[in-house]
Write a protein that holds these residues in place. Structure first.
Motif, mmCIF file in Angstrom:
data_model
loop_
_atom_site.group_PDB
_atom_site.id
_atom_site.type_symbol
_atom_site.label_atom_id
_atom_site.label_comp_id
_atom_site.label_asym_id
_atom_site.label_seq_id
_atom_site.Cartn_x
_atom_site.Cartn_y
_atom_site.Cartn_z
ATOM 1 N N SER A 266 0.852 -1.318 0.213
ATOM 2 C CA SER A 266 0.074 -0.336 0.073
ATOM 3 C C SER A 266 0.796 1.149 0.051
ATOM 4 O O SER A 266 2.064 1.189 -0.004
ATOM 5 N N PRO A 267 0.263 2.427 -0.024
ATOM 6 C CA PRO A 267 0.813 3.817 -0.168
ATOM 7 C C PRO A 267 1.526 3.801 1.462
ATOM 8 O O PRO A 267 0.888 3.230 2.419
ATOM 9 N N ARG A 268 2.672 4.286 1.658
ATOM 10 C CA ARG A 268 3.249 4.386 2.943
ATOM 11 C C ARG A 268 3.632 5.808 3.651
ATOM 12 O O ARG A 268 3.707 6.771 2.908
ATOM 13 N N ASP A 269 3.629 5.823 4.972
ATOM 14 C CA ASP A 269 4.232 7.070 5.283
ATOM 15 C C ASP A 269 5.829 7.460 5.024
ATOM 16 O O ASP A 269 6.255 8.657 5.062
ATOM 17 N N SER A 270 6.342 6.212 4.676
ATOM 18 C CA SER A 270 7.719 6.188 4.404
ATOM 19 C C SER A 270 8.107 5.521 3.097
ATOM 20 O O SER A 270 7.810 4.220 3.011
ATOM 21 N N ASP A 271 8.119 6.138 2.058
ATOM 22 C CA ASP A 271 8.343 5.549 0.667
ATOM 23 C C ASP A 271 9.427 6.040 -0.166
ATOM 24 O O ASP A 271 10.099 7.163 0.152
ATOM 25 N N GLY A 272 9.858 5.634 -1.132
ATOM 26 C CA GLY A 272 10.857 6.082 -2.106
ATOM 27 C C GLY A 272 11.143 5.117 -3.109
ATOM 28 O O GLY A 272 11.049 4.064 -3.146
ATOM 29 N N LEU A 273 12.094 5.879 -3.971
ATOM 30 C CA LEU A 273 12.543 5.407 -5.096
ATOM 31 C C LEU A 273 14.259 5.194 -5.113
ATOM 32 O O LEU A 273 14.564 6.492 -4.927
ATOM 33 N N LYS B 30 20.931 7.218 -7.054
ATOM 34 C CA LYS B 30 19.772 8.391 -7.169
ATOM 35 C C LYS B 30 18.785 7.975 -6.133
ATOM 36 O O LYS B 30 18.320 6.872 -6.143
ATOM 37 N N SER B 31 18.295 8.870 -5.366
ATOM 38 C CA SER B 31 17.339 8.649 -4.059
ATOM 39 C C SER B 31 16.318 9.512 -4.415
ATOM 40 O O SER B 31 16.533 10.987 -4.628
ATOM 41 N N CYS B 32 14.993 9.420 -4.016
ATOM 42 C CA CYS B 32 14.075 10.119 -4.131
ATOM 43 C C CYS B 32 13.077 9.651 -2.876
ATOM 44 O O CYS B 32 12.245 8.708 -3.088
ATOM 45 N N PHE B 33 12.799 10.456 -1.725
ATOM 46 C CA PHE B 33 12.103 9.785 -0.836
ATOM 47 C C PHE B 33 10.725 10.905 -0.433
ATOM 48 O O PHE B 33 10.984 11.941 -0.441
ATOM 49 N N PHE B 34 9.603 9.941 -0.318
ATOM 50 C CA PHE B 34 8.549 11.010 -0.260
ATOM 51 C C PHE B 34 7.643 10.132 0.691
ATOM 52 O O PHE B 34 7.872 8.869 1.111
ATOM 53 N N THR B 35 6.276 10.737 1.027
ATOM 54 C CA THR B 35 5.369 10.298 1.739
ATOM 55 C C THR B 35 4.327 9.887 0.734
ATOM 56 O O THR B 35 3.892 10.722 0.089
ATOM 57 N N SER B 36 3.603 8.498 0.798
ATOM 58 C CA SER B 36 2.688 8.246 -0.230
ATOM 59 C C SER B 36 1.496 8.034 0.169
ATOM 60 O O SER B 36 0.443 8.180 -0.297
ATOM 61 N N ALA B 37 1.316 8.013 1.562
ATOM 62 C CA ALA B 37 -0.126 7.651 2.333
ATOM 63 C C ALA B 37 -0.943 8.566 2.087
ATOM 64 O O ALA B 37 -2.160 8.461 2.431
ATOM 65 N N ARG B 38 -0.488 9.835 1.944
ATOM 66 C CA ARG B 38 -1.303 11.021 2.322
ATOM 67 C C ARG B 38 -0.918 12.196 1.521
ATOM 68 O O ARG B 38 0.441 12.373 1.232
ATOM 69 N N LYS B 39 -1.725 13.360 1.219
ATOM 70 C CA LYS B 39 -1.135 14.498 0.444
ATOM 71 C C LYS B 39 -0.768 15.364 1.638
ATOM 72 O O LYS B 39 -0.863 15.469 2.790
ATOM 73 N N ILE B 40 0.563 15.804 1.221
ATOM 74 C CA ILE B 40 1.506 16.624 2.168
ATOM 75 C C ILE B 40 1.560 17.952 1.458
ATOM 76 O O ILE B 40 1.908 18.321 0.328
ATOM 77 N N GLU B 41 1.297 18.961 2.383
ATOM 78 C CA GLU B 41 1.251 20.473 1.882
ATOM 79 C C GLU B 41 2.740 21.048 2.030
ATOM 80 O O GLU B 41 3.516 20.472 2.784
ATOM 81 N N GLY B 42 2.993 21.908 1.012
ATOM 82 C CA GLY B 42 4.316 22.568 1.308
ATOM 83 C C GLY B 42 5.289 22.084 0.250
ATOM 84 O O GLY B 42 5.083 21.370 -0.717
ATOM 85 N N ILE B 43 6.420 22.243 0.383
ATOM 86 C CA ILE B 43 7.648 21.987 -0.605
ATOM 87 C C ILE B 43 8.647 21.176 0.003
ATOM 88 O O ILE B 43 9.986 20.583 -0.457
#
Length: 228
Positions: A156-163, A182-195
């Motif tokens: 599933s989408p996760r609080d801690s996710d990445g490629l 190359k690393s790209c870390f993000f949150t996928s479980a929910r929408k995050i505001e800001g940059i």
């Protein structure tokens, strides 16, 4: 006491020299260049479903072609595969592998890669899972893309996710091989505001040095004087 003191200072100097070597032989670029393909890829869109901000960087190392094992330049895809094997089976990953093995290796993860032997010989086809923290999701002749951040058992989408992208290409014009992590870390479980990406500054700094260590151990695998 003098022997202990001398041993301590020798260790400090050795560690400092090694860090200096890592810094001098690798380049960190952060954030990724605007024209980088990963944030615009279908794979990125698949996992970062909310298009959330990410913590991103790439570690690059250039090696003269004459220092690369010749057998890895004969067939398309062999170079990136061997580099990938070196990243996961090398010294740079030993601590994390041992830590995760103590926590998660067992009947439910028996189909994953755990041993140095397995990690050094796998073909890393899509679907390959390793040390209960990574899964290969895409492979091309020059790149192997791995999903990270949580157990691959969590689909599933996760609080801690990445490629994490492991790459190897030949730069004919400069007679060099270009290795990339190359690393790209993000949150996928929910929408995050800001940059702001999910990784705090201190953790991002540690990650970059850790990536440099992975680069060093992975690159040793593809050079003429490698021992494996």
């Amino acid at each position: 006491m003098g022997v202990i003191k001398k041993t301590f200072y020798t260790g400090v100097l050795t560690g400092a020299s090694f860090l200096a070597y890592l810094g001098a032989t690798t380049t960190i670029i952060s954030p990724l260049p605007r024209d980088d393909a990963l944030p615009r890829s279908a794979t990125f869109a698949k996992y970062n479903v909310h298009r959330n901000p990410s913590t991103q960087d790439i570690c690059v190392k250039r090696i003269p072609l004459n220092k690369i094992r010749p057998d890895l330049l004969e067939n398309e895809g062999d170079l990136v595969l061997e580099f990938c094997r070196g990243v996961w089976s090398g010294l740079g990953n030993r601590f994390q592998r041992a830590y995760l093995a103590r926590k998660y290796q067992g009947p439910t993860t028996s189909g994953q890669l755990w041993t140095v032997e397995q990690l050094s010989r796998s073909t890393y086809t899509p679907g390959t899972q390793l040390i209960d923290h990574f899964e290969v999701v895409e492979r091309t002749p020059t790149e192997i893309v791995v999903r990270c951040g949580d157990s691959p058992r969590n689909r599933s989408p996760r609080d801690s996710d990445g490629l994490f992208v492991i790459s190897a290409e030949v730069d004919e014009a400069r007679a060099e091989v270009v290795l990339g992590l190359k690393s790209c870390f993000f949150t996928s479980a929910r929408k995050i505001e800001g940059i702001q990406g999910p990784m705090p500054g201190w953790m991002e700094l540690c990650h970059r040095w850790y990536t440099r260590l992975w680069m060093a151990s992975g690159s040793w695998r593809v050079t003429r004087n490698s021992v494996f």
